[in-house]
Design a protein around this motif. Structure first.
Motif, PDB file in Angstrom:
ATOM      1  N   SER A 115      -6.355  -3.445   5.315  1.00 14.86           N
ATOM      2  CA  SER A 115      -4.873  -2.932   4.936  1.00 14.86           C
ATOM      3  C   SER A 115      -4.841  -4.034   3.282  1.00 14.86           C
ATOM      4  O   SER A 115      -4.613  -5.724   3.324  1.00 14.86           O
ATOM      5  N   SER A 116      -3.683  -4.120   2.397  1.00 12.69           N
ATOM      6  CA  SER A 116      -3.147  -4.597   1.767  1.00 12.69           C
ATOM      7  C   SER A 116      -1.518  -5.085   1.545  1.00 12.69           C
ATOM      8  O   SER A 116      -1.050  -5.866   0.782  1.00 12.69           O
ATOM      9  N   ASP A 117      -0.929  -4.303   2.835  1.00  8.27           N
ATOM     10  CA  ASP A 117       0.721  -4.636   3.192  1.00  8.27           C
ATOM     11  C   ASP A 117       0.836  -4.937   4.453  1.00  8.27           C
ATOM     12  O   ASP A 117       1.873  -4.407   5.037  1.00  8.27           O
ATOM     13  N   GLU A 118       0.438  -6.022   4.421  1.00  7.07           N
ATOM     14  CA  GLU A 118       0.798  -6.736   6.411  1.00  7.07           C
ATOM     15  C   GLU A 118      -0.004  -5.736   6.946  1.00  7.07           C
ATOM     16  O   GLU A 118       1.415  -6.080   8.391  1.00  7.07           O
ATOM     17  N   GLY A 119      -0.794  -4.394   6.974  1.00  5.38           N
ATOM     18  CA  GLY A 119      -0.878  -3.917   8.211  1.00  5.38           C
ATOM     19  C   GLY A 119       0.121  -2.832   8.105  1.00  5.38           C
ATOM     20  O   GLY A 119      -0.374  -2.140  10.073  1.00  5.38           O
ATOM     21  N   ARG A 120       0.531  -2.467   6.723  1.00  8.09           N
ATOM     22  CA  ARG A 120       1.366  -1.270   8.411  1.00  8.09           C
ATOM     23  C   ARG A 120       0.783   0.060   7.430  1.00  8.09           C
ATOM     24  O   ARG A 120       0.993   1.504   8.155  1.00  8.09           O
ATOM     25  N   ASN A 121       0.139   0.102   6.153  1.00 12.40           N
ATOM     26  CA  ASN A 121      -0.746   0.941   6.337  1.00 12.40           C
ATOM     27  C   ASN A 121      -2.187   0.972   5.808  1.00 12.40           C
ATOM     28  O   ASN A 121      -2.540  -0.769   5.200  1.00 12.40           O
ATOM     29  N   TRP A 122      -2.799   1.760   6.420  1.00  9.58           N
ATOM     30  CA  TRP A 122      -4.686   1.195   6.438  1.00  9.58           C
ATOM     31  C   TRP A 122      -5.220   2.113   5.545  1.00  9.58           C
ATOM     32  O   TRP A 122      -4.922   3.432   6.412  1.00  9.58           O
ATOM     33  N   THR A 123      -6.318   1.617   5.488  1.00  5.05           N
ATOM     34  CA  THR A 123      -7.585   2.688   4.468  1.00  5.05           C
ATOM     35  C   THR A 123      -8.657   2.433   5.529  1.00  5.05           C
ATOM     36  O   THR A 123      -9.256   1.583   6.093  1.00  5.05           O
ATOM     37  N   LEU A 124      -9.384   3.498   5.924  1.00  5.48           N
ATOM     38  CA  LEU A 124     -10.823   3.404   6.671  1.00  5.48           C
ATOM     39  C   LEU A 124     -11.705   3.551   5.412  1.00  5.48           C
ATOM     40  O   LEU A 124     -11.838   4.107   4.638  1.00  5.48           O
ATOM     41  N   ILE A 125     -12.085   2.761   5.734  1.00  8.94           N
ATOM     42  CA  ILE A 125     -13.895   2.919   5.068  1.00  8.94           C
ATOM     43  C   ILE A 125     -14.300   2.764   5.799  1.00  8.94           C
ATOM     44  O   ILE A 125     -15.722   2.292   6.874  1.00  8.94           O
ATOM     45  N   GLN A 126     -15.391   3.956   5.510  1.00 13.39           N
ATOM     46  CA  GLN A 126     -17.175   4.201   5.808  1.00 13.39           C
ATOM     47  C   GLN A 126     -18.221   3.322   5.106  1.00 13.39           C
ATOM     48  O   GLN A 126     -18.810   3.507   3.493  1.00 13.39           O
ATOM     49  N   THR A 127     -18.797   2.335   5.892  1.00 12.68           N
ATOM     50  CA  THR A 127     -20.293   1.550   5.100  1.00 12.68           C
ATOM     51  C   THR A 127     -21.191   2.670   5.308  1.00 12.68           C
ATOM     52  O   THR A 127     -21.863   3.378   5.854  1.00 12.68           O
ATOM     53  N   ALA A 128     -22.435   2.329   4.779  1.00 12.86           N
ATOM     54  CA  ALA A 128     -23.737   3.319   4.880  1.00 12.86           C
ATOM     55  C   ALA A 128     -24.454   2.784   6.320  1.00 12.86           C
ATOM     56  O   ALA A 128     -25.510   3.410   6.739  1.00 12.86           O
ATOM     57  N   SER A 129     -23.682   1.300   7.187  1.00 10.86           N
ATOM     58  CA  SER A 129     -24.681   1.048   8.197  1.00 10.86           C
ATOM     59  C   SER A 129     -23.911   2.366   9.512  1.00 10.86           C
ATOM     60  O   SER A 129     -23.295   2.864   9.401  1.00 10.86           O
ATOM     61  N   LYS A 130     -24.942   1.780  10.774  1.00 11.96           N
ATOM     62  CA  LYS A 130     -23.884   2.725  11.998  1.00 11.96           C
ATOM     63  C   LYS A 130     -23.910   2.103  13.229  1.00 11.96           C
ATOM     64  O   LYS A 130     -24.086   2.185  14.160  1.00 11.96           O
TER      65      LYS A 130
END
Length: 711
Positions: free
Chosen positions: A237-252
């Motif tokens: 989140s770049s706005d103090e936790g109001r909105n979030w983006t999911l990031i999927q890495t290559a790890s499990k």
């Protein structure tokens, strides 16, 4: 005086003598009750869940199962804190301005300390939820805690009182984060639940769910806020936790920790499968590295003085990186410990690692070299007993673990033993001092006999059978003249030694419908009896050289045996409330009616003051007999837990009962009533013994607990 009058006078005197003896016994019992030995209990081998540095006092604190908290000023010497709870503590936090410490755990327990963790008081949370995190709000004296079923608790008076707050969810909540300047608070939970509050946790807003994996932790790096999860996923989140983006890495992997290397401007995440995730662009893109050979990475830290990243993993794996995690120098602690909690104190160059079974290590050179403070004692322990000729205590358990203590059970040293079948080390179930009063014999599956002739300092295997044969030695005992050592196999073979366990010869009679489990000797009758599950017993009248099979007249499942020294009666007890009694050395047995026909009876002991017999068993069963086992009354022991052991408190001569669920009971009146003693645990105990030097009561099973007498 006539002969008739003389006889009458004698009868009166005899009656009065009996009354005086009974009064004397009652007086002794009353005196023991009045004495009331008080104990302080501590668990020696808890499962440590976390380590914390209290910033004001610089005290180190470790916490975990059994409500245990330990504190240290230097990381080398640790003391048990006084805590009023016995359930697992999952999280601890400190208010940096006031120094107040609060720990939370299972079943809503909350404890607080105002003296840097030396002593603790319990706060009423008003909840039975399993609490998973706790947090001090930096801008005020308020605290938050959360846990199962969507429970959020808030305290406005430094943790003294707590009130429930509506979360709007029923999912288990796992993690908390507070903005340093008090603008907002975040909560995370299972199935990707995210909650946000802008009024200090009084009201909460549920945010959009972006993943079905749990949100286990939060951290801030620069202007970005991150939420960690599993399957290689994290939220940003770049706005103090109001909105979030999911990031999927290559790890499990499940993400276990995070660190930031400011010199190389690199973010790093560790996982439970050994993957190390690196990002140099503020967490948008991640590169997967293998730094720990696919083992669980517990922690990753950045050490400012050495400008080095330090990684700690299971199996004693350790790694250092001076270049932001691009390259790692691998190392390993020789004992291969599994750390579940790691702390780096960069100011002192101190590192601590802790885990299950009381495991604790310390490093004073930033993790380059490690010293073991306490070993991992996580195996189930079966027996505890004093060493026969040394001021020490001994305990044996599963996977061949043999322990020795020289300080009343406060610390234990594992004793190495060379097993002939190293893949299946013995599970020693029984220990017995040999006739010489110096040698100790151990017995257990798979068909193994061990021997020590130096007070338990070293052990040798003197007999074993192949694992595939399924042999089990449930008990080792002395013959009726205390001249030979006997150990019997469940299927009827009996092994006998006349040289204090040095060599063994096989006797016994193979049984096809009985499994032997328990035995006893009757010196007055010159007999030995072995019994167990089935309708037969083995009996010997020649010190175990030969045996005969006797039919009991029923298919019994017997667990305990006892010889009543006062009446000479032999007792066998077991499932279905069965009590079998013999008055002729074990030739004939009578089943005694009891008021507990559904009970499973496990242990028998005599009260040394009144002479009464007590039988304990599953579900808190307790029976008492005042006539040598002919008649029995049911006793309310005040517990529903299995009572597996009965023994005598040496100083007071009072009965002690030990069992499951951390239960330890003491009777002030010969078994008529029972009172609980502290164990500081809810673990299941199997055996108990008093240390003759310190007077401490040591109980073992899933945990090792020591009850130290208080003066």
């Amino acid at each position: 005086m006539s002969m008739v009058k003389f006889i009458r006078v004698c009868r009166v005197l005899s009656f009065l003598s009996g009354v005086l003896l009974a009064c004397s016994a009652l007086a002794q019992s009353a005196g023991a009750s009045a004495e009331g030995i008080a104990y302080a209990a501590q668990v020696i081998n808890p499962h440590y869940k976390g380590i914390l540095l209290e910033p004001r006092s610089q005290h180190l604190l470790a916490w975990g199962s059994d409500g245990m908290v330990r504190y240290s000023a230097d990381g080398l010497s640790w003391q048990a804190a006084r805590t009023p709870v016995n359930r697992t503590l999952t999280k601890m936090a400190v208010h940096e301005r006031s120094g107040l410490l609060i720990a939370v755990g299972d079943q809503g327990q909350i404890i607080r300390s105002t003296d840097a963790g030396r002593s603790w008081s319990q706060a009423d949370s008003g909840s039975r939820a399993d609490l998973r995190d706790v947090l001090a709000l930096p801008a005020e004296d308020a605290w938050l805690a959360l846990g199962s079923s969507g429970v959020i608790l808030r305290s406005a008076d430094s943790g003294a009182h707590w009130q429930p707050v509506a979360s709007g969810v029923t999912h288990e909540l796992l993690s908390l984060y507070a903005d340093p300047v008090g603008k907002f608070v975040m909560a995370g939970g299972v199935e990707g639940r995210l909650l946000r509050s802008t009024d200090g946790g009084r009201n909460w807003q549920a945010l959009k769910v972006l993943t079905d994996t749990p949100v286990t932790a939060f951290f801030r790096q620069g202007r970005f806020l991150f939420a960690l999860s599993a399957l290689g996923r994290l939220l940003r989140s770049s706005d103090e936790g109001r909105n979030w983006t999911l990031i999927q890495t290559a790890s499990k992997g499940f993400i276990t920790d995070h660190a930031y290397d400011p010199r190389h401007r690199t973010l790093l995440l560790s996982t439970h499968i050994g993957d190390i995730l690196r990002s140099t662009d503020g967490g948008l893109r991640w590169q997967v590295e293998k730094a720990s050979r696919q083992v669980y990475v517990t922690a990753i830290n950045y050490d400012p003085p050495s400008r080095t990243l330090i990684l700690s993993a299971h199996q004693g794996m350790a790694a250092h990186s001076p270049d932001g995690g691009t390259n790692w120098a691998l190392g390993r602690i020789a004992d291969k410990p599994d750390f579940d909690a790691v702390l780096l104190d960069s100011r002192r160059g101190l590192m601590l690692g802790a885990g299950d079974g009381g495991l604790m290590y310390v490093s004073t050179d930033r993790g380059a070299n490690w010293r073991r403070l306490s070993p991992q004692l996580s195996e189930y322990m079966n027996v505890v007993t004093p060493a026969p000729d040394a001021p020490a205590m001994l305990s044996t358990g599963t996977l061949g673990l043999t322990l020795r203590s020289q300080d009343g059970g406060q610390s234990w040293t594992p004793i190495p033993l060379e097993w002939r079948q190293p893949m299946v080390p013995a599970n020693i179930l029984s220990l017995q001092t040999a006739p010489d009063g110096k040698t100790l014999i151990g017995a257990g599956p798979p068909g193994t006999l061990t021997r020590s002739s130096d007070g338990g300092r070293s052990w040798q295997v003197v007999h074993d059978t192949f694992f595939e044969e399924g042999a089990t030695f449930p008990q080792v005992m002395l013959d009726d003249r205390r001249e030979a050592v006997l150990s019997f196999e469940t299927k009827g073979d009996v092994f006998r030694s006349t040289d204090n366990g040095g060599s063994w010869s096989k006797t016994g009679v193979p049984l096809d419908k009985t499994l032997l489990r328990t035995g006893l000797a009757n010196p007055a009758a010159g007999s030995l009896v072995l019994a167990g599950k089935g309708g037969q017993i083995l009996r010997s009248t020649d010190q175990g050289r030969s045996w005969s099979v006797l039919e009991l007249g029923g298919d019994y499942n017997l667990f305990g045996a006892w010889l009543d020294a006062r009446s000479g009666a032999m007792l066998l007890v077991g499932e279905g409330g069965v009590i079998l009694r013999s008055e002729d050395g074990g030739t004939r047995w009578q089943r005694i009616e009891t008021p507990a026909p559904a009970a499973t009876l496990l242990a028998v002991h005599a009260d040394p003051v009144s002479g009464a017999l007590l039988v304990s068993g599953r579900g808190g069963s307790m029976l008492r007999s005042g006539d040598g086992g002919k008649h029995w009354q049911q006793i309310d022991a005040g517990t529903q837990e299995d009572l597996r052991v009965l023994l005598i408190e040496p100083r007071s001569q009072r009965l002690i009962a030990v069992g499951r669920g951390g239960t330890i009971l003491r009777s002030p009146d010969g078994g008529l009533s029972w009172q609980p003693l502290p164990s500081h645990s809810l673990a299941n105990f199997r055996a108990a013994s008093f240390d003759p030097v310190s007077g401490a009561l040591i109980v073992v099973g899933e945990r090792i607990a020591v009850l130290t007498p208080q003066t």
